[in-house]
Design a protein around this motif. Structure first.
Motif, PDB file in Angstrom:
ATOM      1  N   ALA A 378       0.642  -1.154   0.104  1.00  0.00           N
ATOM      2  CA  ALA A 378      -0.100  -0.169  -0.130  1.00  0.00           C
ATOM      3  C   ALA A 378       0.934   1.254   0.006  1.00  0.00           C
ATOM      4  O   ALA A 378       0.557   2.204  -0.775  1.00  0.00           O
ATOM      5  N   LEU A 379       1.943   1.096   0.615  1.00  0.00           N
ATOM      6  CA  LEU A 379       2.881   2.355   0.796  1.00  0.00           C
ATOM      7  C   LEU A 379       3.424   2.543  -0.630  1.00  0.00           C
ATOM      8  O   LEU A 379       3.576   3.546  -0.967  1.00  0.00           O
ATOM      9  N   GLY A 380       3.813   1.428  -1.127  1.00  0.00           N
ATOM     10  CA  GLY A 380       4.418   1.602  -2.431  1.00  0.00           C
ATOM     11  C   GLY A 380       3.335   2.055  -3.567  1.00  0.00           C
ATOM     12  O   GLY A 380       3.757   2.779  -4.580  1.00  0.00           O
ATOM     13  N   ARG A 381       2.042   1.888  -3.350  1.00  0.00           N
ATOM     14  CA  ARG A 381       1.182   2.288  -4.343  1.00  0.00           C
ATOM     15  C   ARG A 381       1.073   3.759  -4.197  1.00  0.00           C
ATOM     16  O   ARG A 381       0.806   4.710  -4.788  1.00  0.00           O
ATOM     17  N   PHE A 382       1.101   4.189  -2.853  1.00  0.00           N
ATOM     18  CA  PHE A 382       0.949   5.805  -2.407  1.00  0.00           C
ATOM     19  C   PHE A 382       2.080   6.499  -3.124  1.00  0.00           C
ATOM     20  O   PHE A 382       1.938   7.531  -3.890  1.00  0.00           O
ATOM     21  N   LEU A 383       3.424   5.799  -3.179  1.00  0.00           N
ATOM     22  CA  LEU A 383       4.656   6.701  -3.626  1.00  0.00           C
ATOM     23  C   LEU A 383       4.442   6.812  -5.150  1.00  0.00           C
ATOM     24  O   LEU A 383       4.997   7.607  -5.816  1.00  0.00           O
ATOM     25  N   GLU A 384       3.865   5.657  -5.798  1.00  0.00           N
ATOM     26  CA  GLU A 384       3.793   5.862  -7.277  1.00  0.00           C
ATOM     27  C   GLU A 384       2.809   6.885  -7.659  1.00  0.00           C
ATOM     28  O   GLU A 384       2.829   7.410  -8.983  1.00  0.00           O
ATOM     29  N   THR A 385       1.983   7.337  -6.765  1.00  0.00           N
ATOM     30  CA  THR A 385       0.991   8.385  -7.202  1.00  0.00           C
ATOM     31  C   THR A 385       1.154   9.648  -6.600  1.00  0.00           C
ATOM     32  O   THR A 385       0.701  10.882  -6.975  1.00  0.00           O
ATOM     33  N   CYS A 386       2.014   9.802  -5.473  1.00  0.00           N
ATOM     34  CA  CYS A 386       2.361  11.011  -4.778  1.00  0.00           C
ATOM     35  C   CYS A 386       3.135  11.885  -5.630  1.00  0.00           C
ATOM     36  O   CYS A 386       4.067  11.366  -6.269  1.00  0.00           O
ATOM     37  N   PRO A 387       2.722  13.227  -5.646  1.00  0.00           N
ATOM     38  CA  PRO A 387       3.451  14.256  -6.860  1.00  0.00           C
ATOM     39  C   PRO A 387       4.811  14.301  -6.234  1.00  0.00           C
ATOM     40  O   PRO A 387       5.635  14.541  -7.162  1.00  0.00           O
ATOM     41  N   PHE A 388       5.253  14.475  -5.089  1.00  0.00           N
ATOM     42  CA  PHE A 388       6.534  14.626  -4.679  1.00  0.00           C
ATOM     43  C   PHE A 388       6.987  13.689  -3.516  1.00  0.00           C
ATOM     44  O   PHE A 388       6.148  13.585  -2.594  1.00  0.00           O
ATOM     45  N   SER A 389       8.108  13.116  -3.424  1.00  0.00           N
ATOM     46  CA  SER A 389       8.767  12.433  -2.340  1.00  0.00           C
ATOM     47  C   SER A 389      10.252  12.413  -2.472  1.00  0.00           C
ATOM     48  O   SER A 389      10.763  12.655  -3.538  1.00  0.00           O
ATOM     49  N   ALA A 390      10.749  12.643  -1.065  1.00  0.00           N
ATOM     50  CA  ALA A 390      12.191  12.868  -0.927  1.00  0.00           C
ATOM     51  C   ALA A 390      12.429  11.832   0.234  1.00  0.00           C
ATOM     52  O   ALA A 390      11.879  11.856   1.289  1.00  0.00           O
ATOM     53  N   CYS A 391      13.610  11.261   0.046  1.00  0.00           N
ATOM     54  CA  CYS A 391      14.367  10.161   1.086  1.00  0.00           C
ATOM     55  C   CYS A 391      15.883  10.814   1.422  1.00  0.00           C
ATOM     56  O   CYS A 391      16.520  11.026   0.712  1.00  0.00           O
ATOM     57  N   PHE A 392      15.753  11.110   2.802  1.00  0.00           N
ATOM     58  CA  PHE A 392      17.165  11.624   3.323  1.00  0.00           C
ATOM     59  C   PHE A 392      18.013  10.301   3.551  1.00  0.00           C
ATOM     60  O   PHE A 392      17.447   9.643   4.736  1.00  0.00           O
ATOM     61  N   ASP A 393      18.854   9.870   3.118  1.00  0.00           N
ATOM     62  CA  ASP A 393      19.673   8.548   3.556  1.00  0.00           C
ATOM     63  C   ASP A 393      21.135   8.389   3.132  1.00  0.00           C
ATOM     64  O   ASP A 393      21.199   9.600   2.386  1.00  0.00           O
ATOM     65  N   TRP A 394      21.756   7.716   3.597  1.00  0.00           N
ATOM     66  CA  TRP A 394      23.416   7.737   3.358  1.00  0.00           C
ATOM     67  C   TRP A 394      23.332   6.446   2.338  1.00  0.00           C
ATOM     68  O   TRP A 394      24.546   6.283   1.612  1.00  0.00           O
ATOM     69  N   ARG A 395      22.509   5.709   1.801  1.00  0.00           N
ATOM     70  CA  ARG A 395      22.567   4.741   1.050  1.00  0.00           C
ATOM     71  C   ARG A 395      21.146   4.600   0.109  1.00  0.00           C
ATOM     72  O   ARG A 395      20.303   5.173   0.637  1.00  0.00           O
ATOM     73  N   LEU A 396      21.026   3.797  -0.953  1.00  0.00           N
ATOM     74  CA  LEU A 396      19.981   3.689  -1.941  1.00  0.00           C
ATOM     75  C   LEU A 396      19.017   2.692  -1.004  1.00  0.00           C
ATOM     76  O   LEU A 396      19.265   1.471  -1.652  1.00  0.00           O
ATOM     77  N   SER A 397      18.380   2.687  -0.125  1.00  0.00           N
ATOM     78  CA  SER A 397      17.458   1.737   0.619  1.00  0.00           C
ATOM     79  C   SER A 397      16.155   1.490  -0.388  1.00  0.00           C
ATOM     80  O   SER A 397      16.090   2.109  -1.502  1.00  0.00           O
ATOM     81  N   VAL A 398      15.345   0.709   0.052  1.00  0.00           N
ATOM     82  CA  VAL A 398      14.251   0.314  -0.890  1.00  0.00           C
ATOM     83  C   VAL A 398      13.322   1.519  -0.805  1.00  0.00           C
ATOM     84  O   VAL A 398      12.905   1.793  -1.989  1.00  0.00           O
ATOM     85  N   THR A 399      13.388   2.150   0.126  1.00  0.00           N
ATOM     86  CA  THR A 399      12.245   3.328   0.262  1.00  0.00           C
ATOM     87  C   THR A 399      12.939   4.568  -0.750  1.00  0.00           C
ATOM     88  O   THR A 399      12.346   5.171  -1.524  1.00  0.00           O
ATOM     89  N   ALA A 400      14.168   4.707  -0.605  1.00  0.00           N
ATOM     90  CA  ALA A 400      14.940   5.673  -1.329  1.00  0.00           C
ATOM     91  C   ALA A 400      14.895   5.189  -2.929  1.00  0.00           C
ATOM     92  O   ALA A 400      14.532   6.443  -3.635  1.00  0.00           O
ATOM     93  N   ARG A 401      14.991   4.167  -3.193  1.00  0.00           N
ATOM     94  CA  ARG A 401      14.608   3.481  -4.534  1.00  0.00           C
ATOM     95  C   ARG A 401      13.258   4.137  -5.025  1.00  0.00           C
ATOM     96  O   ARG A 401      13.152   4.164  -6.496  1.00  0.00           O
ATOM     97  N   ALA A 402      12.322   4.327  -4.223  1.00  0.00           N
ATOM     98  CA  ALA A 402      10.624   4.386  -4.653  1.00  0.00           C
ATOM     99  C   ALA A 402      10.549   5.947  -4.579  1.00  0.00           C
ATOM    100  O   ALA A 402       9.474   6.587  -5.094  1.00  0.00           O
ATOM    101  N   CYS A 403      11.433   6.744  -4.114  1.00  0.00           N
ATOM    102  CA  CYS A 403      11.324   8.167  -4.131  1.00  0.00           C
ATOM    103  C   CYS A 403      11.778   9.022  -5.399  1.00  0.00           C
ATOM    104  O   CYS A 403      12.549   8.428  -6.073  1.00  0.00           O
ATOM    105  N   ARG A 404      11.081  10.047  -5.762  1.00  0.00           N
ATOM    106  CA  ARG A 404      11.649  11.141  -6.896  1.00  0.00           C
ATOM    107  C   ARG A 404      12.787  11.622  -6.376  1.00  0.00           C
ATOM    108  O   ARG A 404      13.753  11.567  -7.454  1.00  0.00           O
ATOM    109  N   LEU A 405      13.189  12.130  -5.227  1.00  0.00           N
ATOM    110  CA  LEU A 405      14.419  12.607  -4.919  1.00  0.00           C
ATOM    111  C   LEU A 405      15.103  12.022  -3.771  1.00  0.00           C
ATOM    112  O   LEU A 405      14.598  11.608  -2.948  1.00  0.00           O
ATOM    113  N   VAL A 406      16.484  11.822  -3.878  1.00  0.00           N
ATOM    114  CA  VAL A 406      17.207  11.122  -2.785  1.00  0.00           C
ATOM    115  C   VAL A 406      18.339  11.844  -2.518  1.00  0.00           C
ATOM    116  O   VAL A 406      19.081  12.550  -3.322  1.00  0.00           O
ATOM    117  N   LEU A 407      18.323  12.615  -1.170  1.00  0.00           N
ATOM    118  CA  LEU A 407      19.556  13.429  -0.701  1.00  0.00           C
ATOM    119  C   LEU A 407      20.132  12.838   0.183  1.00  0.00           C
ATOM    120  O   LEU A 407      19.673  12.298   1.109  1.00  0.00           O
TER     121      LEU A 407
END
Length: 621
Positions: A378-407
């Motif tokens: 369900a969270l994955g489906r939300f991220l597919e339609t959310c206009p903007f998403s950003a993940c603050f992380d030090w590595r490319l996690s599963v959540t980071a890979r699903a976001c538009r912007l990775v910082l």
């Protein structure tokens, strides 16, 4: 020229190791345990020592990334900040402050993380997450037993005569507890391990027992009944004992055997172990309380220890978790006049899909919910339609890979000075940056974002005030440079309050079409269901452990390919054999990408996770 830096591990781990870093020219050459640390005493587990490699690893994030139809491409910091500001401003314009999701987790346990929550407060509150992925259910429930509950130090085992590790695989999740258990054994204590599968801890214990998953509550009630029948009420104040015992009258040996799957001899052996010479210290694991009635199960274990006369005596008690935020001044994380909207951290997906006004900018910090949360699909489906998403992380996690912007942000070994308080022992430690970071810290990046949004600095004065107030805590005892003994309560206050139970705990059956109970234990080398190697390509196939009856009845064999499925999600694995697992139980270690998509979003009574209540189908691949 080399130098040494003292710090502490801030991973979501109970042991909170003391660290000594050897640094040269801004590079981390070596990381070892701090010898003068009163608890960890120079030992550092592989999760900590791997920072020597990970801080310089080629897959560490050092530049911002933007995901479009062609995949990720690098951005300059200026362009990344522009996109971040535009995404937040657009959400604020369309949906107000509730249109911004501020989703945090336990990527580290720095106390200063609470001050960073002033950022969504400065925006008006935002949409926030609450509830526990870990031990929140049990911790909240156990607070109900006394007006004020005492902390049980792990050194308690040195005075115990019997030590029962109930679903607590300390060899994997509490490695620094093992030397204390070895010393307790040397002093004559007997160690028992009760679990649902084969564990390294079981091989260490004098006695081991295996129970059917989901039957902890029934077993705890049965043993509490046996304790009362053998000893009556202890000479200690208690409330609600008669009502509690009345709820146990229908749970005798036949019912306990039926619920737990234990044979009569094993059940009696466990009862004798519990009832024999005390004091008994019982150490409960986190999976025990990750179920619908998990809090009540821990309270029944608490009642068992009380009925044995082992509460509040040297060598006795129930150990679970301490309050690792007790030193943080909670008011520093809040601003007046804000009105956040709260959604469940254990299962945010369904709430986000239904949110009104909708969330249009999702920010994830120290969080990897696509790996850790229930109903991850369900969270994955939300991220597919959310206009903007950003993940603050030090590595490319599963959540980071699903976001538009990775910082990219600095992991805790590079972050500015802070504090860590263990949720196991009673030590407060100061953390220091081991080496300079090639990327901003979360604090620095949020200050840049806030300035572009026209917000005043909400952090700098608050961090100074936090340090001042923490170090002024009454009873704080200095033990060494940057180490203090924190004054957790040492004695229970008030009478023991028995839990209110109305009926025996049912052992639930799976929903139609999902006959296998899924068990997702901690994976060695992971943190809170978050595999630290997740950013790297997986090598080898996953293992799905089943018992011999499951293999024999279906004509399966070890190494066969199988598919676990539920809720429209599928996970491929290879069969492995665990000789103690009963029919209808399958075990897959946590932290695996796609695993939590199989788990439904239902929560505990107190709004925490129910990872222990998952059911799946298992079929040949």
């Amino acid at each position: 020229m080399t130098s040494s830096v003292l710090s502490a591990c801030a991973f979501d781990c109970p042991d909170s190791c003391g660290l000594v870093a050897t640094v040269e020219g801004g590079r981390l050459l070596d990381l070892r345990g701090r010898e003068d640390h009163p608890y960890t005493r120079g030992f550092l587990c592989p999760k900590g020592s791997r920072w020597v490699r990970d801080l310089a690893a080629p897959d560490r994030l050092t530049v911002p990334l933007w995901r479009d139809g062609a995949g990720f491409r690098p951005l300059s910091w200026e362009e990344a900040l522009d996109r971040l500001v535009r995404g937040v401003e657009s959400a604020l314009a369309h949906s107000g402050h509730l249109g911004v999701l501020w989703a945090t987790g336990s990527g580290n346990l720095l106390l200063g993380n609470g001050i960073l929550d002033r950022f969504p407060e400065a925006l008006g509150g935002c949409t926030r997450v609450r509830g526990s992925l870990c031990g929140g259910e049990g911790g909240a429930a156990l607070k109900e037993s006394y007006a004020l509950r005492a902390h049980l130090p792990p050194e308690t085992v040195l005075a115990s005569r019997r030590i029962l590790l109930w679903g607590r695989n300390v060899a994997v999740t509490n490695p620094h507890f093992v030397p204390l258990l070895v010393e307790a054994r040397r002093r004559g204590a007997l160690v028992g391990s009760l679990d649902v599968r084969t564990t390294p801890t079981g091989r260490f214990a004098h006695r081991t027992w295996t129970v059917r998953p989901g039957s902890d509550g029934a077993l705890a009630r049965y043993l509490a009944r046996r304790a009362f029948e053998a000893r009556g009420f202890p000479d200690a104040p208690g409330e609600g004992g008669e009502t509690f015992l009345a709820a146990l009258r229908s749970l005798g040996e036949p019912e306990a055997r039926g619920a737990t799957g234990m044979g009569g001899e094993d059940l009696e052996d466990l009862a004798r172990f519990v009832l024999d010479e005390g004091p008994l210290s019982l150490w409960a694991g986190w999976a025990v309380q990750r179920s619908l009635q998990g809090g009540e199960t821990l309270r029944c274990l608490d009642a068992l220890v009380f009925l044995l006369g082992s509460q509040g005596v040297p060598g006795g008690g129930l150990g679970f978790s301490a309050d690792d935020e007790a030193a943080f001044p909670a008011d520093l994380g809040r601003l007046p006049g804000t009105r956040p909207r709260w959604i469940p951290r254990p299962a945010p997906g369904p709430a986000l899909l239904e949110a009104d006004p909708p969330v249009e900018a999702a920010l994830f910090l120290r969080a990897n919910p696509l790996s850790q949360a229930q109903d991850a699909g369900a969270l994955g489906r939300f991220l597919e339609t959310c206009p903007f998403s950003a993940c603050f992380d030090w590595r490319l996690s599963v959540t980071a890979r699903a976001c538009r912007l990775v910082l990219p942000v600095s992991p805790f070994p590079e972050q500015p000075g802070d504090f860590v308080l263990s949720y196991w022992h009673d030590l407060l430690q100061r953390t220091n940056p081991l080496v300079p970071s090639p990327v901003p810290s979360e604090r620095e990046l949020l200050l840049r974002l806030g300035a572009r949004l026209g917000l005043p600095d909400p952090f700098t004065e608050a961090f100074g005030e936090m340090e001042r107030r923490i170090l002024a805590t009454p009873g704080l005892e200095p033990l060494g440079e940057g180490i203090w003994r924190f004054p957790h309560p040492r004695e229970h206050q008030g009478p023991f309050r028995f839990p209110h139970l109305t009926e025996a705990v049912p052992v639930p059956e799976g929903p139609p079409g999902l006959p296998w109970r899924l068990v997702t234990p901690h994976r060695f080398g992971s943190v809170n269901g978050n595999d630290l190697a997740q950013a790297r390509p997986r090598t080898g196939r996953l293992a799905a452990w089943v018992g011999p009856a499951a293999l024999a009845s279906r004509g399966w064999k070890e190494g066969d390919e199988v598919v676990l499925s539920a809720r429209g999600a599928r996970l491929e694995a290879l069969l492995a054999l665990d000789p103690v697992l009963p029919e209808g139980v399958v075990v897959v270690e946590s932290g695996v990408e796609g695993l939590n998509a199989l788990i439904p979003p239902a929560l505990t009574d107190r709004g925490n996770n129910r990872l222990s209540d998952a059911w799946v189908q298992v079929e040949r691949g």
